[in-house]
Scaffold this active site. Structure first.
Site, mmCIF file in Angstrom:
data_model
loop_
_atom_site.group_PDB
_atom_site.id
_atom_site.type_symbol
_atom_site.label_atom_id
_atom_site.label_comp_id
_atom_site.label_asym_id
_atom_site.label_seq_id
_atom_site.Cartn_x
_atom_site.Cartn_y
_atom_site.Cartn_z
ATOM 1 N N ASN A 114 34.527 56.704 45.447
ATOM 2 C CA ASN A 114 34.584 56.016 44.155
ATOM 3 C C ASN A 114 33.420 55.054 43.989
ATOM 4 O O ASN A 114 32.772 54.988 42.929
ATOM 5 C CB ASN A 114 35.889 55.224 44.044
ATOM 6 C CG ASN A 114 37.094 56.092 43.768
ATOM 7 O OD1 ASN A 114 36.970 57.270 43.468
ATOM 8 N ND2 ASN A 114 38.277 55.499 43.879
ATOM 9 N N HIS A 152 36.068 67.357 25.829
ATOM 10 C CA HIS A 152 36.920 66.906 26.913
ATOM 11 C C HIS A 152 38.374 67.308 26.705
ATOM 12 O O HIS A 152 39.196 67.172 27.611
ATOM 13 C CB HIS A 152 36.810 65.372 27.025
ATOM 14 C CG HIS A 152 37.469 64.787 28.223
ATOM 15 N ND1 HIS A 152 38.608 64.003 28.143
ATOM 16 C CD2 HIS A 152 37.165 64.854 29.548
ATOM 17 C CE1 HIS A 152 38.957 63.607 29.350
ATOM 18 N NE2 HIS A 152 38.118 64.119 30.225
ATOM 19 N N TYR A 175 47.073 65.739 40.956
ATOM 20 C CA TYR A 175 46.879 64.936 39.748
ATOM 21 C C TYR A 175 48.186 64.954 38.963
ATOM 22 O O TYR A 175 48.756 66.019 38.711
ATOM 23 C CB TYR A 175 45.786 65.527 38.860
ATOM 24 C CG TYR A 175 44.373 65.136 39.203
ATOM 25 C CD1 TYR A 175 43.974 64.954 40.522
ATOM 26 C CD2 TYR A 175 43.416 64.986 38.200
ATOM 27 C CE1 TYR A 175 42.668 64.617 40.835
ATOM 28 C CE2 TYR A 175 42.111 64.654 38.508
ATOM 29 C CZ TYR A 175 41.741 64.474 39.822
ATOM 30 O OH TYR A 175 40.445 64.147 40.124
ATOM 31 N N HIS A 179 47.171 60.504 35.945
ATOM 32 C CA HIS A 179 46.097 61.008 35.093
ATOM 33 C C HIS A 179 46.538 61.283 33.657
ATOM 34 O O HIS A 179 45.706 61.500 32.785
ATOM 35 C CB HIS A 179 45.533 62.296 35.720
ATOM 36 C CG HIS A 179 44.242 62.762 35.157
ATOM 37 N ND1 HIS A 179 44.130 63.895 34.379
ATOM 38 C CD2 HIS A 179 42.995 62.252 35.261
ATOM 39 C CE1 HIS A 179 42.872 64.059 34.029
ATOM 40 N NE2 HIS A 179 42.154 63.091 34.540
#
Length: 747
Positions: A93, A490, A523, A647
């Protein structure tokens, strides 16, 4: 301590002007002009005298998020190998943060575009605070590994060893490995008047080597790159090392193996010393799409240039020779504040090698995702007919608790093989290297179906993989497009057109997560499978807008960025304010990855001032400051981190007693709302709406383990009750109760 905010009013117009960040305003507005999207103007500010510091800085908030990841690595109650994985995730990260966010700040400062952020800090001030926080976090990260994780691993007979701790047999084995697998690909690079200082690629681990020429007695410097094609940590005891409790497993850093054989790389020279170092560079992409005749080719060229971005961080081992460090600082042109001195080994991303050891006693119990109840009503082992199930009702999916492979993947695979299916339209933002989704699209095209794939080849750090899949799809006859110039696509959409007895019917999937079978296992995401005519009509219009020319498209069940997500959500928030004032039920709850957008935040502040209860669940960045008297005392902010990466994006409104719920791909960030195509879909099934409401109740419950954000911008972990007992973990609860939760709502 409570803080009462007073001060000069900062106008919405001034905030809107710098929404995109310095240097990005013109390009974003130009994009809006090209696709005929009116520039959004926030309509109202919070009431009263409001200080500009009502916003938290987004970069510092991100560092606070990564500190929460580090807290999980520090938690002795977590499984050991999961703690190892959190250390690796923290390092990865932070690398991306430096490559993109810190690099962007430095670019802004260099260009002289140093306007203050909405939080009132100049880029230079933000950079200074980032440096302070990042130095502290990296030191803490290294300390956790050295003082907690490494001893705990040793207790479990998993050792990270040095060369001089190995027996002769192990050394002989590594000597052979070096000769066969390392020596042929290593390239020592000298630095002298005839050999300029070499280019150091971003994120590569390197050895700075000092040698002496015995003839001239002159000391010389050389650089040796540690190959990233080889495992970061070399298993001394074979591929199954560590998988049996009690059996010793030893790992040695790759650079230590190479360092022990430097005499073979510099024959005739005397090796005096060696030091590890690592450089992080600006690796964000810059492609001017208007000037690129072929976006695919332009992006491929930019990927080659990415490796040559300016450095933004230099990591060195603490025992580095000051003269060698001075040479690196000078040649790499980095500031002292950009140097991070850390104990070896550097680059703890490599701990993922240990984190993947198959020791069931040291990691979360294995989780087997179940087929959604709505797809598995027949009680047989035969695969469900997804189209028949979708005709019966909308199907709300919650991954990874509901299986991705038997729902979304099965939907597309059945569509590819079904002779009644005439067309498939699909967005692909990220997917895996062995994606069955891509294979299904290829199969459908080869079967003669009309297949459209909108591949977002600008998905950050997945560009090269997406280019490969775009070419594979094109070769199979799939119509591949890359969306609207200036915008990333997206949204997560699938549209299947099927011939049925009463005519053509459209089947749709809209999700919060990528069509990525591997990440769908860890996720947390939501998705909607529906055969609703209105949703089908909306998706047809949206795909036409993405693949052709349809800038004036309107939608009934969708909010679509950059046109209507921000304005649509603010209208809903304003309606909650009106409901509250009229005495009707009023509540706003969001679950997002990040919330930064000033207009959205200000609308939530206004809702709080009107007495509307606002609950925010955010995994990462939060620029909203909750609990401020007179501004946000009715706003609660929680953060969840754990086994699965939270998420999903969810937006719920009490709506006077008739709740409204949206799910979709958009976070509350400028890039999502202004520079991406995003889609939120409104749920229509009352049971699905109730399920989402119950889920958010649990996330926000005081008895649920989470981090709480205070009005001072500090996050505090709440995971134990007053007696020291663990609070409920929402992910563990869902693993145990997902089926029961759905059954209760169906009664």
């Amino acid at each position: 301590m409570k803080r009462e905010y007073k001060g000069p009013v900062q106008t919405a117009a001034s905030l809107n002007g710098d929404r995109f960040g310095t240097g990005e305003v013109q390009s974003a507005r130009a994009t809006q002009d090209r696709i005929d999207i009116p520039e959004f103007e926030p309509n109202l500010m919070p009431e009263g005298d409001i200080s500009p510091d009502r916003f938290l800085d987004r970069e510092l908030s991100w560092l606070a998020f990564n500190a929460r990841v580090l807290e999980l690595a520090e938690d002795p109650d977590l499984f050991l190998l999961e703690r190892v994985n959190f250390l690796s995730i923290f390092a990865s990260n932070l690398d991306e943060f430096f490559m993109v966010r810190v690099a962007g700040l430095k670019r802004r400062i260099a260009a002289g575009l140093a306007l203050p952020s909405p939080a009132g800090l100049s880029p230079i001030e933000v950079l200074e605070q980032i440096s302070d926080a990042a130095h502290e976090l990296q030191a803490r990260h290294a300390h956790v590994f050295a003082s907690q994780i490494r001893p705990a691993l040793a207790y479990e007979h998993i050792h990270l060893v040095h060369w001089d701790e190995l027996d002769d047999g192990a050394k002989d084995q590594l000597d052979k490995m070096f000769a066969e697998k390392m020596f042929p690909i290593l390239t020592p690079l000298a630095v002298d008047p005839a050999h300029p200082f070499p280019y150091i690629s971003g994120l590569s681990l390197n050895l700075a080597v000092v040698v002496r020429n015995p003839v001239s007695d002159k000391e010389l410097f050389a650089r040796l790159k540690v190959p990233d094609l080889l495992p970061r940590l070399v298993s001394v005891d074979g591929p199954r090392a560590g998988t049996v409790p009690g059996r010793v497993a030893r790992f040695i850093p790759l650079e230590e193996v190479i360092a022990q054989h430097l005499d073979q790389l510099f024959p005739g020279m005397e090796v005096l010393e060696h030091h590890t170092f690592r450089v992080t560079r600006n690796e964000d992409l810059e492609v001017e799409e208007d000037d690129a005749e072929n976006l695919l080719q332009a992006l491929e060229k930019e990927l080659l240039r990415r490796r040559f971005g300016p450095p933004v961080r230099l990591e060195v081992a603490t025992d580095i020779n000051p003269n060698v460090l001075a040479l690196l600082v000078r040649e790499l042109d980095v500031e002292d504040a950009e140097v991070y001195r850390l104990p070896a080994p550097l680059d703890l991303r490599g701990l993922s090698v240990i984190g993947q050891i198959d020791r069931s006693d040291l990691r979360y119990p294995k989780h087997l995702a179940h087929t959604s109840r709505d797809l598995n009503e027949s009680e047989t082992s035969k695969a469900a007919n997804v189209f028949a199930a979708m005709r019966r009702r909308d199907i709300l999916l919650h991954h990874p608790y509901d299986s991705f492979s038997t729902s979304v993947q099965a939907f597309l695979e059945q569509a590819a093989s079904d002779p009644k299916v005439h067309a498939i339209k699909q967005t692909l933002y990220r997917t895996s290297g062995d994606s069955p989704i891509v294979d299904a699209l290829v199969d459908a095209a080869e079967a003669g179906k009309q297949v459209l794939a909108l591949v977002e080849i600008k998905a950050r750090f997945d560009e090269q993989a997406n280019i490969s899949w775009a070419r594979k799809l094109e070769q199979a006859g799939v119509h591949v497009v890359y969306g609207i110039v200036g915008l990333k696509t997206h949204c997560k959409l699938s549209l299947v057109v099927r011939q049925e007895q009463d005519g053509l019917r459209r089947y749709c999937h809209i999700g919060t997560g990528n069509y990525h079978p591997r990440t769908a296992r860890y996720y947390e995401d939501l998705g909607l499978l529906t055969a609703d005519n209105q949703v089908g009509e909306d998706l047809s219009r949206l795909f036409n807008q993405l693949s052709g020319y349809a800038p004036k498209s309107t939608f009934e069940r969708l909010l679509v960025a950059p046109r209507s997500v921000r304005s649509g959500l603010i209208e809903r928030i304003d309606a909650e304010i009106a409901n509250k004032r009229a005495g009707r039920p009023a509540q706003v709850r969001f679950k997002v990855n990040s919330i930064v957008d000033e207009a959205i935040i200000d609308s939530l502040y206004r809702a709080s001032q009107a007495g509307v209860e606002v609950g925010i669940i955010v995994r990462g960045i939060c620029s909203l400051r909750p609990g401020v008297p007179g501004l946000s005392e009715n706003i609660t902010v929680r953060s969840m981190l754990g086994r699965f990466l939270e998420h999903s994006r969810v937006f719920t409104f009490a709506n006077g007693g008739d709740p409204v719920v949206y799910i979709g791909s958009a976070d509350m960030m400028h890039r999502n709302l202004d520079r991406r195509v995003e889609a939120l879909v409104q749920l229509s099934n009352k049971e699905d709406i109730a399920e989402i409401d119950n889920l958010l109740d649990r996330y926000l419950d005081e008895g649920t383990s989470s981090w709480h954000l205070g009005n001072d911008g500090e996050w505090t972990r709440h995971h134990l009750d007053a007696e020291g007992n663990p609070l409920s973990d929402v992910q563990s609860w869902l693993l145990a109760n997902r089926s029961r939760q759905r059954s209760t709502l169906r009664r």
